[in-house]
Write a protein that holds these residues in place. Structure first.
Motif, short mmCIF file in Angstrom:
data_model
loop_
_atom_site.label_atom_id
_atom_site.label_comp_id
_atom_site.label_asym_id
_atom_site.label_seq_id
_atom_site.Cartn_x
_atom_site.Cartn_y
_atom_site.Cartn_z
N LEU A 92 0.83 -1.20 0.00
CA LEU A 92 0.00 0.00 0.00
C LEU A 92 0.86 1.25 0.00
N MET A 93 1.87 1.29 0.83
CA MET A 93 2.74 2.47 0.87
C MET A 93 3.44 2.65 -0.48
N ARG A 94 3.84 1.55 -1.10
CA ARG A 94 4.49 1.64 -2.41
C ARG A 94 3.52 2.24 -3.44
N ASP A 95 2.25 1.80 -3.44
CA ASP A 95 1.28 2.34 -4.39
C ASP A 95 1.00 3.82 -4.13
N ILE A 96 0.93 4.21 -2.87
CA ILE A 96 0.74 5.63 -2.54
C ILE A 96 1.92 6.44 -3.06
N ARG A 97 3.11 5.93 -2.86
CA ARG A 97 4.31 6.65 -3.32
C ARG A 97 4.43 6.65 -4.84
N TYR A 98 3.91 5.59 -5.50
CA TYR A 98 3.86 5.62 -6.96
C TYR A 98 3.02 6.80 -7.43
N LEU A 99 1.88 7.00 -6.80
CA LEU A 99 1.02 8.12 -7.18
C LEU A 99 1.74 9.45 -6.91
N ASP A 100 2.40 9.55 -5.77
CA ASP A 100 3.18 10.76 -5.47
C ASP A 100 4.21 11.02 -6.57
N LYS A 101 4.89 9.97 -6.98
CA LYS A 101 5.96 10.10 -7.98
C LYS A 101 5.39 10.51 -9.34
N LEU A 102 4.25 9.95 -9.72
CA LEU A 102 3.62 10.32 -11.00
C LEU A 102 3.27 11.81 -11.01
N VAL A 103 2.70 12.29 -9.92
CA VAL A 103 2.35 13.70 -9.83
C VAL A 103 3.61 14.56 -9.83
N ASP A 104 4.64 14.09 -9.15
CA ASP A 104 5.92 14.81 -9.13
C ASP A 104 6.49 14.93 -10.54
N GLU A 105 6.47 13.84 -11.30
CA GLU A 105 6.97 13.86 -12.67
C GLU A 105 6.14 14.80 -13.54
N LEU A 106 4.84 14.80 -13.32
CA LEU A 106 3.94 15.69 -14.05
C LEU A 106 4.33 17.15 -13.77
N ALA A 107 4.50 17.47 -12.50
CA ALA A 107 4.84 18.84 -12.10
C ALA A 107 6.22 19.26 -12.62
N LYS A 108 7.09 18.30 -12.83
CA LYS A 108 8.43 18.61 -13.35
C LYS A 108 8.44 18.77 -14.87
N GLY A 109 7.27 18.62 -15.50
CA GLY A 109 7.17 18.85 -16.93
C GLY A 109 7.49 17.66 -17.80
N ARG A 110 7.58 16.50 -17.21
CA ARG A 110 7.88 15.30 -18.00
C ARG A 110 6.74 15.04 -18.98
#
Length: 118
Positions: A92-110
């Motif tokens: 569960l923590m891994r899936d939550i952090r996956y979502l965090d990472k996707l949003v982070d990549e989005l915000a970084k302009g990827r």
């Protein structure tokens, strides 16, 4: 870290989602793009996602009831919140952090194609 007692599990996705959107919009991305990466990860339709947000669904239930967690999510690598994703054992923590990472990549302009591991 004691993931079993981590307080984020009981938090509603909606309470964090608003921060995801704010982060993305500050960097010129959109709520629709946040929704897109969330749907890609979880398999929720837009209507199901909106209902989960309206219902203030806790993270635990959000991921437990996801229609189809994307099998390509294991391709998401890197560090988020100071923790390497590949080293998170608790699903569960891994899936939550996956979502965090996707949003982070989005915000970084990827580009979306790279974010969605296409």
């Amino acid at each position: 870290m004691d993931y079993e007692n981590h307080r984020i599990y009981g938090m509603s996705v909606a309470s964090v989602y608003v921060h995801y959107v704010t982060k993305a919009e500050r960097k010129g991305r959109t709520r629709d793009e946040v929704d897109e990466v969330t749907r890609w990860l979880t398999g929720y339709s837009q209507q199901q996602l909106e209902q989960a947000l309206a219902d203030k669904t806790p993270f635990q239930d959000f991921f437990d009831n996801a229609p189809r967690l994307n099998p390509s999510r294991s391709l998401i690598k890197g560090v988020i919140c100071g923790v390497r994703l590949e080293e998170i054992d608790h699903p569960l923590m891994r899936d939550i952090r996956y979502l965090d990472k996707l949003v982070d990549e989005l915000a970084k302009g990827r580009p979306m194609a790279k974010i969605l591991r296409s």
